[in-house]
Design a protein around this motif. Structure first.
Motif, PDB file in Angstrom:
ATOM      1  N   HIS A 156       0.812  -1.221   0.000  1.00 15.39           N
ATOM      2  CA  HIS A 156       0.000   0.000   0.000  1.00 15.39           C
ATOM      3  C   HIS A 156       0.846   1.273   0.000  1.00 15.39           C
ATOM      4  O   HIS A 156       0.582   2.189  -0.785  1.00 15.39           O
ATOM      5  N   GLU A 157       1.851   1.340   0.855  1.00 15.53           N
ATOM      6  CA  GLU A 157       2.680   2.550   0.924  1.00 15.53           C
ATOM      7  C   GLU A 157       3.476   2.739  -0.356  1.00 15.53           C
ATOM      8  O   GLU A 157       3.621   3.850  -0.862  1.00 15.53           O
ATOM      9  N   ARG A 158       3.979   1.666  -0.925  1.00 16.36           N
ATOM     10  CA  ARG A 158       4.719   1.754  -2.190  1.00 16.36           C
ATOM     11  C   ARG A 158       3.822   2.282  -3.302  1.00 16.36           C
ATOM     12  O   ARG A 158       4.246   3.096  -4.115  1.00 16.36           O
ATOM     13  N   VAL A 159       2.578   1.815  -3.335  1.00 16.55           N
ATOM     14  CA  VAL A 159       1.639   2.265  -4.373  1.00 16.55           C
ATOM     15  C   VAL A 159       1.292   3.738  -4.176  1.00 16.55           C
ATOM     16  O   VAL A 159       1.201   4.489  -5.144  1.00 16.55           O
ATOM     17  N   ARG A 160       1.106   4.159  -2.930  1.00 12.53           N
ATOM     18  CA  ARG A 160       0.836   5.587  -2.669  1.00 12.53           C
ATOM     19  C   ARG A 160       1.996   6.447  -3.159  1.00 12.53           C
ATOM     20  O   ARG A 160       1.795   7.497  -3.764  1.00 12.53           O
ATOM     21  N   ARG A 161       3.209   6.000  -2.900  1.00 10.70           N
ATOM     22  CA  ARG A 161       4.391   6.751  -3.363  1.00 10.70           C
ATOM     23  C   ARG A 161       4.482   6.752  -4.882  1.00 10.70           C
ATOM     24  O   ARG A 161       4.847   7.755  -5.492  1.00 10.70           O
ATOM     25  N   ALA A 162       4.159   5.623  -5.494  1.00 10.86           N
ATOM     26  CA  ALA A 162       4.186   5.539  -6.958  1.00 10.86           C
ATOM     27  C   ALA A 162       3.163   6.486  -7.571  1.00 10.86           C
ATOM     28  O   ALA A 162       3.453   7.175  -8.550  1.00 10.86           O
ATOM     29  N   ALA A 163       1.966   6.538  -6.988  1.00  9.06           N
ATOM     30  CA  ALA A 163       0.924   7.441  -7.497  1.00  9.06           C
ATOM     31  C   ALA A 163       1.367   8.889  -7.360  1.00  9.06           C
ATOM     32  O   ALA A 163       1.180   9.705  -8.275  1.00  9.06           O
ATOM     33  N   ALA A 164       1.982   9.230  -6.236  1.00  9.86           N
ATOM     34  CA  ALA A 164       2.445  10.605  -6.014  1.00  9.86           C
ATOM     35  C   ALA A 164       3.593  10.968  -6.953  1.00  9.86           C
ATOM     36  O   ALA A 164       3.729  12.131  -7.354  1.00  9.86           O
ATOM     37  N   ALA A 165       4.405   9.985  -7.336  1.00 10.01           N
ATOM     38  CA  ALA A 165       5.564  10.241  -8.192  1.00 10.01           C
ATOM     39  C   ALA A 165       5.218  10.308  -9.674  1.00 10.01           C
ATOM     40  O   ALA A 165       6.048  10.755 -10.472  1.00 10.01           O
ATOM     41  N   CYS A 166       4.016   9.880 -10.058  1.00  8.97           N
ATOM     42  CA  CYS A 166       3.646   9.873 -11.478  1.00  8.97           C
ATOM     43  C   CYS A 166       3.650  11.311 -12.014  1.00  8.97           C
ATOM     44  O   CYS A 166       2.884  12.153 -11.543  1.00  8.97           O
ATOM     45  N   PRO A 167       4.491  11.607 -13.007  1.00 10.99           N
ATOM     46  CA  PRO A 167       4.596  12.969 -13.526  1.00 10.99           C
ATOM     47  C   PRO A 167       3.301  13.500 -14.149  1.00 10.99           C
ATOM     48  O   PRO A 167       3.092  14.707 -14.189  1.00 10.99           O
ATOM     49  N   VAL A 168       2.439  12.606 -14.626  1.00  9.93           N
ATOM     50  CA  VAL A 168       1.195  13.046 -15.274  1.00  9.93           C
ATOM     51  C   VAL A 168      -0.036  12.723 -14.432  1.00  9.93           C
ATOM     52  O   VAL A 168      -1.165  12.866 -14.891  1.00  9.93           O
ATOM     53  N   GLN A 169       0.188  12.253 -13.190  1.00 13.52           N
ATOM     54  CA  GLN A 169      -0.894  11.945 -12.249  1.00 13.52           C
ATOM     55  C   GLN A 169      -1.946  11.015 -12.867  1.00 13.52           C
ATOM     56  O   GLN A 169      -3.143  11.259 -12.787  1.00 13.52           O
ATOM     57  N   ALA A 170      -1.483   9.921 -13.458  1.00 10.20           N
ATOM     58  CA  ALA A 170      -2.358   8.963 -14.130  1.00 10.20           C
ATOM     59  C   ALA A 170      -2.888   7.873 -13.203  1.00 10.20           C
ATOM     60  O   ALA A 170      -3.738   7.093 -13.603  1.00 10.20           O
ATOM     61  N   ILE A 171      -2.389   7.816 -11.962  1.00 10.97           N
ATOM     62  CA  ILE A 171      -2.762   6.742 -11.040  1.00 10.97           C
ATOM     63  C   ILE A 171      -3.698   7.275  -9.967  1.00 10.97           C
ATOM     64  O   ILE A 171      -3.366   8.223  -9.258  1.00 10.97           O
ATOM     65  N   LEU A 172      -4.863   6.651  -9.853  1.00  9.16           N
ATOM     66  CA  LEU A 172      -5.821   6.993  -8.806  1.00  9.16           C
ATOM     67  C   LEU A 172      -5.834   5.867  -7.790  1.00  9.16           C
ATOM     68  O   LEU A 172      -5.931   4.702  -8.164  1.00  9.16           O
ATOM     69  N   VAL A 173      -5.762   6.208  -6.514  1.00  7.39           N
ATOM     70  CA  VAL A 173      -5.709   5.230  -5.432  1.00  7.39           C
ATOM     71  C   VAL A 173      -6.919   5.435  -4.549  1.00  7.39           C
ATOM     72  O   VAL A 173      -7.279   6.557  -4.202  1.00  7.39           O
ATOM     73  N   GLY A 174      -7.585   4.338  -4.184  1.00 10.49           N
ATOM     74  CA  GLY A 174      -8.740   4.425  -3.296  1.00 10.49           C
ATOM     75  C   GLY A 174      -8.880   3.186  -2.440  1.00 10.49           C
ATOM     76  O   GLY A 174      -8.377   2.128  -2.780  1.00 10.49           O
ATOM     77  N   GLU A 175      -9.558   3.363  -1.341  1.00 10.33           N
ATOM     78  CA  GLU A 175      -9.836   2.232  -0.458  1.00 10.33           C
ATOM     79  C   GLU A 175     -11.095   1.526  -0.966  1.00 10.33           C
ATOM     80  O   GLU A 175     -12.035   2.169  -1.412  1.00 10.33           O
ATOM     81  N   ARG A 176     -11.100   0.236  -0.888  1.00 13.38           N
ATOM     82  CA  ARG A 176     -12.258  -0.552  -1.318  1.00 13.38           C
ATOM     83  C   ARG A 176     -13.319  -0.509  -0.223  1.00 13.38           C
ATOM     84  O   ARG A 176     -13.016  -0.697   0.946  1.00 13.38           O
ATOM     85  N   ALA A 177     -14.534  -0.247  -0.616  1.00 16.53           N
ATOM     86  CA  ALA A 177     -15.618  -0.210   0.352  1.00 16.53           C
ATOM     87  C   ALA A 177     -15.947  -1.630   0.798  1.00 16.53           C
ATOM     88  O   ALA A 177     -15.983  -2.562   0.001  1.00 16.53           O
ATOM     89  N   GLY A 178     -16.186  -1.778   2.086  1.00 18.49           N
ATOM     90  CA  GLY A 178     -16.550  -3.072   2.627  1.00 18.49           C
ATOM     91  C   GLY A 178     -18.045  -3.297   2.504  1.00 18.49           C
ATOM     92  O   GLY A 178     -18.773  -2.452   1.991  1.00 18.49           O
ATOM     93  N   PRO A 179     -18.571  -4.414   2.991  1.00 21.38           N
ATOM     94  CA  PRO A 179     -19.993  -4.702   2.919  1.00 21.38           C
ATOM     95  C   PRO A 179     -20.812  -3.607   3.617  1.00 21.38           C
ATOM     96  O   PRO A 179     -20.480  -3.198   4.711  1.00 21.38           O
ATOM     97  N   GLY A 180     -21.820  -3.132   2.960  1.00 26.61           N
ATOM     98  CA  GLY A 180     -22.698  -2.116   3.521  1.00 26.61           C
ATOM     99  C   GLY A 180     -22.161  -0.697   3.410  1.00 26.61           C
ATOM    100  O   GLY A 180     -22.826   0.246   3.784  1.00 26.61           O
ATOM    101  N   GLU A 181     -20.946  -0.522   2.878  1.00 33.25           N
ATOM    102  CA  GLU A 181     -20.372   0.817   2.707  1.00 33.25           C
ATOM    103  C   GLU A 181     -20.524   1.257   1.273  1.00 33.25           C
ATOM    104  O   GLU A 181     -20.573   0.463   0.373  1.00 33.25           O
ATOM    105  N   ARG A 182     -20.555   2.541   1.079  1.00 34.94           N
ATOM    106  CA  ARG A 182     -20.645   3.084  -0.283  1.00 34.94           C
ATOM    107  C   ARG A 182     -19.501   4.009  -0.553  1.00 34.94           C
ATOM    108  O   ARG A 182     -19.013   4.685   0.211  1.00 34.94           O
TER     109      ARG A 182
END
Length: 69
Positions: A43-69
């Motif tokens: 997770h931390e590596r992916v967050r750093r990779a998303a932040a380092a993308c020069p064109v901001q092409a990577i979107l990171v999000g948490e997966r909603a659990g059961p009953g969450e939207r």
């Protein structure tokens, strides 16, 4: 954690593949392959990779659990 990569925006700089090689991989000069569901421990590596993308092409999000939207 889930990721989405805008492949139309991606320019193949490969910063993501350098920072999180277990999730992102560059095939050839420009073809990016990635795992949409981030493995535990990456997770931390992916967050750093998303932040380092020069064109901001990577979107990171948490997966909603059961009953969450």
């Amino acid at each position: 954690m889930q990721i989405v990569v805008d492949l139309n925006r991606c320019q193949g700089y490969a910063q993501c593949a350098f920072l999180a090689p277990e999730v992102f991989e560059l095939h050839g000069e420009e073809a990016l392959m990635f795992t949409p569901t981030v493995p535990d421990g990456q997770h931390e590596r992916v967050r750093r990779a998303a932040a380092a993308c020069p064109v901001q092409a990577i979107l990171v999000g948490e997966r909603a659990g059961p009953g969450e939207r």
